[in-house]
Design an enzyme around this catalytic site. Structure first.
Site, PDB file in Angstrom:
ATOM      1  N   ASP A   1       0.838  -1.201   0.000  1.00 26.72           N
ATOM      2  CA  ASP A   1       0.000   0.000   0.000  1.00 26.72           C
ATOM      3  C   ASP A   1       0.872   1.250   0.000  1.00 26.72           C
ATOM      4  O   ASP A   1       2.037   1.202   0.419  1.00 26.72           O
ATOM      5  CB  ASP A   1      -0.887   0.034   1.253  1.00 26.72           C
ATOM      6  CG  ASP A   1      -1.880  -1.123   1.274  1.00 26.72           C
ATOM      7  OD1 ASP A   1      -2.193  -1.653   0.191  1.00 26.72           O
ATOM      8  OD2 ASP A   1      -2.329  -1.473   2.383  1.00 26.72           O
TER       9      ASP A   1
HETATM   10  N1  URA Z   1      -1.323  -5.854   4.022  1.00 28.82           N
HETATM   11  C1  URA Z   1      -1.801  -4.583   4.000  1.00 28.82           C
HETATM   12  O1  URA Z   1      -2.828  -4.293   4.591  1.00 28.82           O
HETATM   13  N2  URA Z   1      -1.103  -3.671   3.305  1.00 28.82           N
HETATM   14  C2  URA Z   1       0.064  -3.931   2.669  1.00 28.82           C
HETATM   15  O2  URA Z   1       0.668  -3.034   2.079  1.00 28.82           O
HETATM   16  C3  URA Z   1       0.555  -5.248   2.708  1.00 28.82           C
HETATM   17  C4  URA Z   1      -0.160  -6.194   3.385  1.00 28.82           C
END
Ligand code: URA
Length: 234
Positions: free
Chosen positions: A101
């Site tokens: 993310d």
């Molecule tokens: N899980 C999440 O919520 N975000 C990420 O970036 C990776 C795994």
């Protein structure tokens, strides 16, 4: 291999551009200018373009310390892309091995070897990924034990048909936890903590498989993997 193909494969120029560079007298073989795109060259020939020695670009395997605020896609209307951090020929051939993310930091693998990235991301491989999650609310005592056991047994996430695979939760302090997943669902870490009534306020990926983010890499820096590191996913 034709000179034109060699120049293209070692610079990131298209075949057409490589042909143009050759005709423009920019390419030398063993110190002698060569204007013929069809000239056969082997690995033993030393080819240069604009004075720079050329080498065929092999497959690339990179470990990046993803900084906060960057996206794992090539384009985004708001945020800079992790690809802007790379200084590689033929950057268009490189892709991220899974995504993080925009607000997640830590280990991001990149490669131009599709088979290798498939070995890591394929749901059949259950490749372990370890995250450090900082939570909004403390999680201690019996509450921690309950969540640890829910995560170990699998959590049903909203909109999904199957529970998450067994995940391992370890407490670092009252608000910080290490979570190891063996799959990669959309926003999985955040959704798992949301499913037990908490909120992830910071997320950092420490490792993928046996590969741990190199502590020498500052956010935004990357390095090429060693052959052993590449082979660790075989
Ligand atoms: N899980 C999440 O919520 N975000 C990420 O970036 C990776 C795994």
């Amino acid at each position: 291999m034709r000179l034109e193909k060699f120049v293209s494969a070692s610079t990131g120029l298209s075949r057409k551009e490589a042909g143009r560079a050759i005709r423009a007298e920019e390419v030398f073989i063993d110190g002698v200018m060569c204007k013929k795109a069809a000239t056969a060259v082997t690995e033993k020939d030393s080819v240069s373009w604009l004075g720079q020695p050329l080498q065929i670009i092999g497959l690339r395997y990179l470990m990046l310390h993803k900084p906060e605020g960057t996206v794992s896609s090539t384009e985004d209307p708001v945020h800079p892309s992790v690809f802007m951090l790379l200084d590689e020929p033929k950057p268009d051939a490189i892709h991220c091995v899974g995504r993080l993310d925009v607000d997640t930091t830590g280990l991001l693998l990149l490669t131009d070897d599709g088979k290798w990235s498939h070995r890591i991301t394929s749901p059949k491989k259950n490749c372990a990924k370890t995250y450090l999650a900082t939570l909004a609310d403390p999680l201690t005592g019996d509450d921690f034990e309950r969540v640890r056991s829910e995560f170990a047994n699998g959590v049903m996430l909203r909109g999904e048909e199957t529970p998450t695979l067994a995940a391992q939760l370890e407490a670092i302090d009252a608000n910080q936890f290490r979570l190891t997943l063996h799959e990669g669902r959309y926003h999985q870490v955040k959704r798992m903590f949301a499913a037990v009534g908490n909120k992830v306020v910071a997320l950092h990926r420490e490792s993928v498989g046996s590969l741990v983010l190199d502590s020498d890499l500052a956010p935004g820096e990357y390095r090429h993997l060693t052959p052993d590191e590449v082979a660790s996913f075989d």
